[in-house]
Design an enzyme around this catalytic site. Structure first.
Site, mmCIF file in Angstrom:
data_model
loop_
_atom_site.group_PDB
_atom_site.id
_atom_site.type_symbol
_atom_site.label_atom_id
_atom_site.label_comp_id
_atom_site.label_asym_id
_atom_site.label_seq_id
_atom_site.Cartn_x
_atom_site.Cartn_y
_atom_site.Cartn_z
ATOM 1 N N ARG A 162 8.637 1.167 -6.668
ATOM 2 C CA ARG A 162 7.482 1.745 -5.996
ATOM 3 C C ARG A 162 7.941 2.167 -4.606
ATOM 4 O O ARG A 162 8.740 1.467 -3.980
ATOM 5 C CB ARG A 162 6.343 0.725 -5.872
ATOM 6 C CG ARG A 162 5.732 0.277 -7.198
ATOM 7 C CD ARG A 162 4.814 1.352 -7.774
ATOM 8 N NE ARG A 162 4.098 0.903 -8.953
ATOM 9 C CZ ARG A 162 2.892 0.339 -8.954
ATOM 10 N NH1 ARG A 162 2.287 0.092 -7.809
ATOM 11 N NH2 ARG A 162 2.315 -0.009 -10.080
ATOM 12 N N LYS A 212 9.168 -2.033 1.227
ATOM 13 C CA LYS A 212 8.491 -2.640 2.382
ATOM 14 C C LYS A 212 9.102 -3.981 2.717
ATOM 15 O O LYS A 212 9.488 -4.735 1.830
ATOM 16 C CB LYS A 212 7.003 -2.834 2.045
ATOM 17 C CG LYS A 212 6.142 -3.166 3.235
ATOM 18 C CD LYS A 212 5.806 -1.924 4.014
ATOM 19 C CE LYS A 212 4.994 -2.256 5.269
ATOM 20 N NZ LYS A 212 5.788 -2.928 6.302
ATOM 21 N N LYS A 223 6.694 -10.500 -3.967
ATOM 22 C CA LYS A 223 5.482 -10.721 -3.186
ATOM 23 C C LYS A 223 4.507 -9.544 -3.335
ATOM 24 O O LYS A 223 3.310 -9.750 -3.556
ATOM 25 C CB LYS A 223 5.873 -10.904 -1.709
ATOM 26 C CG LYS A 223 4.775 -11.405 -0.812
ATOM 27 C CD LYS A 223 5.267 -11.575 0.617
ATOM 28 C CE LYS A 223 6.364 -12.595 0.726
ATOM 29 N NZ LYS A 223 6.758 -12.835 2.130
ATOM 30 N N LYS A 235 14.131 -5.582 3.338
ATOM 31 C CA LYS A 235 14.152 -6.510 4.472
ATOM 32 C C LYS A 235 15.289 -6.109 5.405
ATOM 33 O O LYS A 235 16.297 -5.528 4.977
ATOM 34 C CB LYS A 235 14.372 -7.945 3.991
ATOM 35 C CG LYS A 235 13.864 -8.996 4.979
ATOM 36 C CD LYS A 235 12.359 -9.085 4.972
ATOM 37 C CE LYS A 235 11.859 -10.222 5.857
ATOM 38 N NZ LYS A 235 10.391 -10.390 5.746
ATOM 39 N N THR A 241 -0.939 -12.810 8.251
ATOM 40 C CA THR A 241 -0.224 -13.789 7.420
ATOM 41 C C THR A 241 -0.889 -15.159 7.516
ATOM 42 O O THR A 241 -1.109 -15.840 6.501
ATOM 43 C CB THR A 241 1.258 -13.874 7.819
ATOM 44 O OG1 THR A 241 1.823 -12.559 7.815
ATOM 45 C CG2 THR A 241 2.027 -14.741 6.847
ATOM 46 N N SER A 295 -0.339 -4.838 6.070
ATOM 47 C CA SER A 295 0.587 -3.736 6.347
ATOM 48 C C SER A 295 0.292 -2.542 5.431
ATOM 49 O O SER A 295 0.369 -1.390 5.844
ATOM 50 C CB SER A 295 2.038 -4.192 6.142
ATOM 51 O OG SER A 295 2.519 -4.870 7.277
#
Length: 475
Positions: free
Chosen positions: A71, A75, A99, A111, A199, A368
């Site tokens: 996708r 991110k 996640k 990341k 978060t 986000s």
């Protein structure tokens, strides 16, 4: 955390994630080819660059890994810390893929990290370093609103995201979607209200949803609501602070211990989270805080008697060494990888229930996603319909008053006539996302006889979603 420290405790963080994935793949009896594809990080770039710091050239090294771009965009956060290395970045990128799938956010996993102690540099120096790191990532195709969107992580925040998005804007002045190149930006510069708390707020919503399922709470030997539950929080940074603050002020939890770098505070009657946070900001630590018992060895307080333990700092804080002494019947992993693979096995054998990091701390990427959508739409949430709903609320109040002959109390009238603003909508979307994701995790655990804990249920869900995509596109 570096592999050197993990080696003393068992397998590395990356190996822990891979073992979880292997276990889930075995449970699902997934075809070997797709299983192998899921475990490989698709690409990783290392950059090294010089910066002039007060007349002396210093070299900085960083990484950006893309685990999956099934996708787009991929991110994941960017952390500034001394323990950053390629293995950690790749493990966190994989975790981001899972996640996003667990909470149904249509992103791949990525990341990044830079080896730096940001506390050693002035704001001006840090800006130069951050902008240069951004340029390096942009030039190599690892920062773009369409393909790879970073966010804040350990050691970074809205300020750094603002510097990086401005660097992207300078390099691509004709990209009208430049604001979507990063999330977690200052609200004044394209950020979304509620991202900073997201978060920690997600941890609260996760626990709230769990406590809506009495049979699940019974597994932990607990009962009732969150009110009055004793909570120990390890790490009072952005995530730990917001989780503890909201649980205390909105759900009536007692924060009986807070663990920080320089020790721990204990108060069986409950600590004032806001007061402790202000003290840490002022002094740099918890030592000397007047309204609690101080323990110099904070790590031992992880085993303090409580109902809920929230590790909200670094990876690998619960190991084979302290896992047998953990007294909390329920752990909510607000940090990434706070429990090592071996410790996780010990805790499960002891009957400790764990809300896994891949679900529990997903609130950041959920909001986000909302911010990214807002940036691409070029309009804030609520702008088009807030006044419409306010007017409709006024009509409802008028209808009630005319039909009953009684005035609606002011406090009810205010709520009925209030249109939702951006903050309300972001929180509502986060709450709904965390609820639905946990309901799916609980359902998977209860319906699949091979799945015995929430972590494995979450991984099975994530891997099935990603594998389905791979099958559909013929990979």
């Amino acid at each position: 955390m570096s592999d050197t420290k993990f080696a003393q405790q068992g397998m590395s963080f990356r190996e822990s994630v891979e073992h979880m994935v292997d276990h889930a793949i075995d449970i699902m009896e997934l075809e070997e080819g797709i299983g192998n594809a899921l475990k490989v990080c698709q690409s990783v770039v290392q950059v090294s660059f010089p910066i002039d710091i007060e007349g002396k050239i210093e070299m900085f090294t960083g990484w950006r890994a893309t685990h999956s771009d099934h996708r787009l965009p991929s991110k994941g956060g960017i952390r500034f810390a001394m323990m950053v290395d390629q293995d950690e970045v790749e493990a966190l990128a994989a975790l981001m893929t899972y996640k996003c799938a667990i909470v149904d956010v249509p992103f791949g996993g990525s990341k990044g990290g830079l080896v730096i102690d940001p506390r050693k540099y002035t704001a001006k120096q840090l800006e130069a370093i951050t902008r240069r790191f951004a340029r390096e990532l942009i030039n190599k195709g690892y920062l773009s609103p369409a393909t790879n969107v970073p966010a804040p992580d350990m050691g970074t925040g809205p300020r750094e995201m603002g510097w990086m998005v401005d660097t992207y804007r300078q390099m691509f002045p004709n990209d009208i979607n430049y604001m979507g190149a990063l999330t977690g930006k200052p609200v004044e510069h394209g950020g979304v209200r509620g991202r900073n708390e997201a978060t920690g707020r997600g941890v609260q919503y996760a626990l709230r949803e769990l406590f809506r399922h009495p049979e699940e709470i019974k597994r932990c030997g607990l009962s009732g609501s969150l009110s009055g539950k004793r909570v120990v929080v390890q790490g009072l940074g952005n995530v730990g602070y917001h989780a503890a603050h909201f649980l205390q002020t909105e759900d009536g939890c007692l924060i009986t211990a807070i663990i920080e770098r320089d020790g721990a505070l204990i108060n069986e009657d409950g600590l004032d989270v806001q007061s402790v946070r202000e003290y840490i900001t002022e002094t740099g630590g918890v030592k000397g805080y007047p309204h609690a018992e101080y323990r110099e060895d904070g790590s031992k307080v992880l085993a303090f008697a409580c109902d809920i333990l929230i590790p909200a700092a670094l990876e690998g804080v619960i190991t084979t060494e302290n896992a047998p002494r953990i007294q909390a019947p329920l752990i909510a992993e607000a940090a990434n990888g706070p429990i090592t693979f071996e410790a996780d096995k010990i805790l499960r054998e002891r009957g400790v229930e764990i809300l896994p990091d891949a679900y529990c701390n997903a609130g950041g990427v959920v909001v986000s996603y909302f911010e990214w959508i807002r940036n691409l739409n070029h309009v804030r949430f609520g702008r088009l319909d807030k006044r419409f709903h306010e007017a409709r609320g006024q009509h409802i109040i008028q209808a009630i008053e005319e039909s009953t002959g009684h005035k609606v109390p002011d406090h009810l009238a205010d709520e009925l006539a209030r249109g939702a603003d951006e903050f309300d909508l972001v929180r509502s979307g986060l709450d709904d996302t965390m609820r639905l994701a946990l309901q799916e995790i609980i359902r998977t655990r209860n319906e699949n006889p091979k799945v015995n804990d929430y972590r494995m249920a979450a991984y099975v869900i994530a891997i099935e979603k990603v594998a389905r995509h791979y099958r559909d596109i013929g990979v």
